[in-house]
Enzyme design. Structure first.
Site, PDB file in Angstrom:
ATOM      1  N   HIS A 162      50.058   5.948 -59.021  1.00 11.37           N
ATOM      2  CA  HIS A 162      49.264   4.960 -58.277  1.00 11.37           C
ATOM      3  C   HIS A 162      47.808   4.961 -58.749  1.00 11.37           C
ATOM      4  CE1 HIS A 162      52.025   3.323 -55.345  1.00 11.37           C
ATOM      5  NE2 HIS A 162      52.430   4.530 -54.989  1.00 11.37           N
ATOM      6  N   GLN A 168      46.650   2.830 -52.247  1.00 10.83           N
ATOM      7  CA  GLN A 168      47.589   2.311 -51.263  1.00 10.83           C
ATOM      8  C   GLN A 168      46.920   1.965 -49.939  1.00 10.83           C
ATOM      9  OE1 GLN A 168      50.550   5.662 -52.065  1.00 10.83           O
ATOM     10  NE2 GLN A 168      51.854   3.950 -51.426  1.00 10.83           N
ATOM     11  N   HIS A 193      54.676  10.474 -58.939  1.00 12.63           N
ATOM     12  CA  HIS A 193      54.739   9.201 -58.221  1.00 12.63           C
ATOM     13  C   HIS A 193      53.356   8.814 -57.689  1.00 12.63           C
ATOM     14  CE1 HIS A 193      56.710   6.209 -55.448  1.00 12.63           C
ATOM     15  NE2 HIS A 193      55.547   6.385 -54.846  1.00 12.63           N
ATOM     16  N   GLU A 194      52.702   9.748 -57.010  1.00 17.16           N
ATOM     17  CA  GLU A 194      51.398   9.448 -56.406  1.00 17.16           C
ATOM     18  C   GLU A 194      50.302   9.286 -57.457  1.00 17.16           C
ATOM     19  OE1 GLU A 194      51.328   8.446 -53.441  1.00 17.16           O
ATOM     20  OE2 GLU A 194      53.323   9.175 -52.924  1.00 17.16           O
ATOM     21  N   GLY A 204      53.730  11.260 -49.418  1.00 15.73           N
ATOM     22  CA  GLY A 204      52.543  11.174 -50.260  1.00 15.73           C
ATOM     23  C   GLY A 204      51.875   9.824 -50.107  1.00 15.73           C
ATOM     24  N   CYS A 263      58.703   3.868 -51.797  1.00 14.84           N
ATOM     25  CA  CYS A 263      57.249   3.838 -51.771  1.00 14.84           C
ATOM     26  C   CYS A 263      56.791   3.086 -50.528  1.00 14.84           C
ATOM     27  CB  CYS A 263      56.731   3.149 -53.035  1.00 14.84           C
ATOM     28  SG  CYS A 263      54.942   3.046 -53.161  1.00 14.84           S
ATOM     29  N   LEU A 264      55.782   3.619 -49.862  1.00 20.98           N
ATOM     30  CA  LEU A 264      55.260   2.960 -48.675  1.00 20.98           C
ATOM     31  C   LEU A 264      54.703   1.573 -48.991  1.00 20.98           C
ATOM     32  CD1 LEU A 264      53.444   6.015 -47.043  1.00 20.98           C
ATOM     33  CD2 LEU A 264      55.654   5.008 -46.378  1.00 20.98           C
TER      34      LEU A 264
END
Length: 187
Positions: A146, A50, A142-143, A45, A100-101
């Site tokens: 953000h 991000q 999670h996404e 995701g 997380c990226l």
């Protein structure tokens, strides 16, 4: 085009993202770039903050998990102007390890509800209002976090937050390694 992923410490990751109008310029190309970036970074995701844009756009690709979660084979979806309307507080809460990226090299246990009510537009700008459960609900939470300026490390226990403080500081200083393009907060 593969976009750089903004890492922990970048101010855009702490802003509440804004809904976008239907005529947002180059939206389809931006979504395509997000998918390409997600694939290049081996994630499941990615939220627009991000990649440096404080807008409510998320892409999720769970097809990479089809070996372990066959129900997600072929699942690839964009969410525009996405919002969690409510969580089913009567649903089971599950604790799982998340990464997380934007926080390379770190993962922590996070507890989330297993069922949520979401509203969003799809890539064709068609509205959706639905309940989602299971692993997809976790990834969405999670996404979508953000989009609210929240990161998974904000959801760990105070003790764990204290224990990972130096690692987070190191990420802010650019002291990490990953195999994808990033834009760190290091000056």
């Amino acid at each position: 085009m593969i976009l750089p992923i903004y890492t922990y410490g970048q101010p855009v990751l702490r802003k509440v993202a804004q809904d976008i109008p239907a005529d947002y310029p180059d939206l389809k190309q931006f979504i395509a770039d997000m998918y390409e970036t997600l694939e290049a970074s081996s994630g499941v995701g990615l939220a627009a903050p991000q990649v440096g844009k404080s807008i409510r756009v998320v892409v999720i690709d769970l097809d990479v998990l089809k070996e372990d979660l066959p129900e997600y084979a072929g699942y690839r979806h964009a969410f525009i102007n996405a919002h969690i309307v409510e969580v089913d507080t009567k649903s089971k809460r599950e604790t799982m390890e998340e990464g997380c990226l934007s926080i390379p090299g770190l993962s922590e246990n996070v507890t989330r509800y297993s069922r949520i009510h979401v509203q969003y537009l799809d890539e064709e700008l068609q509205p959706h209002d639905e309940w989602v459960e299971g692993y997809l609900a976790r990834v969405m939470q999670h996404e979508f976090d953000h989009l609210e300026g929240t990161m998974y490390v904000d959801r760990v226990t105070p003790l764990r937050k204290q224990l990972i403080r130096n690692k987070l500081r190191g990420i802010m200083q650019g002291k990490f390694h990953c195999n994808y393009r990033v834009k760190s907060s290091r000056k």
